[in-house]
Scaffold this motif. Structure first.
Motif, mmCIF file in Angstrom:
data_model
loop_
_atom_site.group_PDB
_atom_site.id
_atom_site.type_symbol
_atom_site.label_atom_id
_atom_site.label_comp_id
_atom_site.label_asym_id
_atom_site.label_seq_id
_atom_site.Cartn_x
_atom_site.Cartn_y
_atom_site.Cartn_z
ATOM 1 N N ASN A 208 0.820 -1.219 0.000
ATOM 2 C CA ASN A 208 0.000 0.000 0.000
ATOM 3 C C ASN A 208 0.847 1.260 0.000
ATOM 4 N N ASN A 209 2.118 1.137 0.316
ATOM 5 C CA ASN A 209 3.017 2.282 0.354
ATOM 6 C C ASN A 209 3.315 2.757 -1.058
ATOM 7 N N THR A 210 2.697 3.862 -1.452
ATOM 8 C CA THR A 210 2.842 4.358 -2.828
ATOM 9 C C THR A 210 4.225 4.928 -3.097
ATOM 10 N N ASP A 211 5.029 5.107 -2.058
ATOM 11 C CA ASP A 211 6.382 5.637 -2.239
ATOM 12 C C ASP A 211 7.414 4.540 -2.488
ATOM 13 N N SER A 212 7.007 3.275 -2.336
ATOM 14 C CA SER A 212 7.963 2.185 -2.523
ATOM 15 C C SER A 212 8.367 2.083 -3.994
ATOM 16 N N MET A 213 9.588 1.612 -4.246
ATOM 17 C CA MET A 213 10.075 1.444 -5.613
ATOM 18 C C MET A 213 9.217 0.429 -6.369
ATOM 19 N N GLU A 214 8.800 -0.619 -5.666
ATOM 20 C CA GLU A 214 7.991 -1.658 -6.302
ATOM 21 C C GLU A 214 6.679 -1.080 -6.828
ATOM 22 N N CYS B 291 7.399 -0.034 -20.267
ATOM 23 C CA CYS B 291 8.215 0.999 -19.631
ATOM 24 C C CYS B 291 9.226 0.324 -18.711
ATOM 25 N N THR B 292 10.473 0.777 -18.764
ATOM 26 C CA THR B 292 11.512 0.155 -17.955
ATOM 27 C C THR B 292 12.603 1.168 -17.639
ATOM 28 N N LYS B 293 13.477 0.787 -16.732
ATOM 29 C CA LYS B 293 14.608 1.647 -16.383
ATOM 30 C C LYS B 293 15.598 1.691 -17.548
ATOM 31 N N GLY B 294 16.184 2.844 -17.786
ATOM 32 C CA GLY B 294 17.121 3.022 -18.887
ATOM 33 C C GLY B 294 18.335 2.112 -18.788
ATOM 34 N N ASP C 222 14.582 7.236 -15.847
ATOM 35 C CA ASP C 222 15.756 7.240 -14.970
ATOM 36 C C ASP C 222 15.358 6.776 -13.568
ATOM 37 N N ASP C 223 16.277 6.850 -12.624
ATOM 38 C CA ASP C 223 15.997 6.376 -11.257
ATOM 39 C C ASP C 223 14.942 7.211 -10.549
ATOM 40 N N ASN C 224 14.712 8.431 -11.042
ATOM 41 C CA ASN C 224 13.707 9.306 -10.441
ATOM 42 C C ASN C 224 12.371 9.225 -11.175
ATOM 43 N N PHE C 225 12.244 8.251 -12.063
ATOM 44 C CA PHE C 225 11.019 7.999 -12.827
ATOM 45 C C PHE C 225 10.678 9.126 -13.816
#
Length: 386
Positions: free
Chosen positions: A149-155, A238-241, A276-279
């Motif tokens: 439920n944590n919307t801040d998680s990377m997952e 969509c994926t990480k660069g 990027d890592d910051n989405f």
């Protein structure tokens, strides 16, 4: 003792022949879980000029307003309902049963094929197979929603970014019908995972004929009314660069799976968004599905023959299912089986009358609806009279 059989993932068929996929129907699904048969109201159209990349679009914005439609306790995200309704409507128009040995979703076949390529710990295959009226119907068993439920998680942000990428790159109507104000508001559009447009495709491998349902992310160029639109569809990812050799190898494994997803139903184009890592969305690349096997052969020694290997395993597993499971033409009786992955093999076991699931799977509607079973009986009776 009921039927039981195993197929080891090392098995390969000698066949490499594929039937050209052909669209035989389509339907839309709403956030309220309604199925709109032969309705393209949820079809999306790709539009993303390169200049949009200058806006530093945030693929995690709006995450707290995301409408997650699969959390309801009674929601069955794997239901065959819309697919079966579309097959029924197609058969009513043709006045005959669809020519197929197996009816299921593309995602089910993708999971079965992936068993031969993924590490065992990642292979979650839990399926129910129903033999009815001369055909096999395969349904995946729904899993409880497992995202935090944590919307801040990377997952969670990674999960959400795929839906956000679709929102940023598609329109609900062709560009000529969309006002500028709607275009400008796209970054603020609230995402949901309930609205879907799905194609129903007839395809095959070797001697096995399949009908597969598959969600379509968008139309790349234009759609044709009353025509097979497969050649116009595109898959969005969509994926990480990619910025290192290791990341390149991971991406090649991803694009192999995406190729698998698209080749099964004949979707010709794949569009990847890289963040990027910051989405922040940094680039967008297009790939043609038929070129990916050559790309993998030239760039990754471990995946040189993966695509042809996948086709041969696809042939082996469908042959095994058709040879192992009896298929009576009768529309009055059906049998059901559990199909799951165990160690290094697929295991098929019959669901017998004393099994806890028998009532739901065989006598109930957890796989085949009463409406569809009644229709097939009606069709069989009509054929008997003729």
């Amino acid at each position: 003792m009921g039927l039981s059989s195993n197929l080891f993932v090392q098995k390969r068929s000698s066949t490499n022949s594929l039937r050209q996929p052909k669209e035989i129907g389509y339907y839309s699904k709403t956030m309220e879980n309604e199925f709109l048969i032969y309705d393209n109201s949820k079809m999306s159209f790709y539009y993303f000029p390169d200049s949009e990349l200058n806006k530093n679009l945030d693929l995690s914005s709006g995450i707290k307003k995301f409408k997650e439609c699969s959390k309801a306790e009674d929601f069955d995200q794997c239901t065959l309902s819309g697919l079966l309704q579309t097959v029924k409507t197609y058969e009513q128009r043709k006045d005959k049963k669809v020519s197929a040995d197996i009816v299921t979703f593309r995602g089910v076949m993708r999971k079965l094929i992936s068993c031969a390529f993924d590490s065992p710990q990642y292979n979650r295959v839990e399926l129910r197979v129903v033999s009815f009226n001369g055909q096999l119907f395969i349904k995946e068993v729904s899993e409880p929603h497992s995202l935090p439920n944590n919307t801040d998680s990377m997952e969670h942000r990674s999960y959400y970014s795929g839906y956000k990428f679709e929102n940023l790159t598609t329109l609900s109507k062709p560009l000529a019908e969309v006002p500028r104000s709607t275009l400008e508001k796209r970054p603020k559009k609230i995402c949901n995972n309930g609205d879907q447009y799905l194609t129903v495709v007839r395809s095959g491998v070797g001697s096995c004929k399949l009908v597969l349902g598959a969600e379509v992310d968008c139309v790349f160029d234009f759609s044709e009314n009353g025509s097979d639109n497969l050649k116009h569809y595109a898959e969005l990812k969509c994926t990480k660069g990619v910025s290192s050799f290791a990341e390149a190898r991971r991406f090649e494994r991803k694009i192999f799976k995406t190729w698998l997803q698209c080749f099964l139903v004949g979707i010709p184009r794949i569009i990847y968004g890289f963040r990027d890592d910051n989405f922040i969305l940094k680039s967008v690349e297009e790939y043609l599905t038929h070129e990916i096997p050559v790309h993998l052969k030239n760039h990754n020694p471990q995946l040189t023959n993966a695509c042809m290997d996948a086709v041969r395993w696809y042939g082996a597993l469908t042959e095994w299912l058709l040879e192992t499971i009896p298929r009576e033409e009768s529309a009055d009786h059906l049998k059901a089986y559990r199909l799951h992955f165990e160690n290094n093999h697929l295991k098929l076991t019959e669901i017998e009358p004393d099994h806890a699931e028998y009532a739901d799977v065989v006598e109930g509607q957890s796989v085949l609806s009463s409406e569809f079973k009644d229709w097939r009986r009606e069709l069989a009776n009509k054929g008997a009279k003729n």
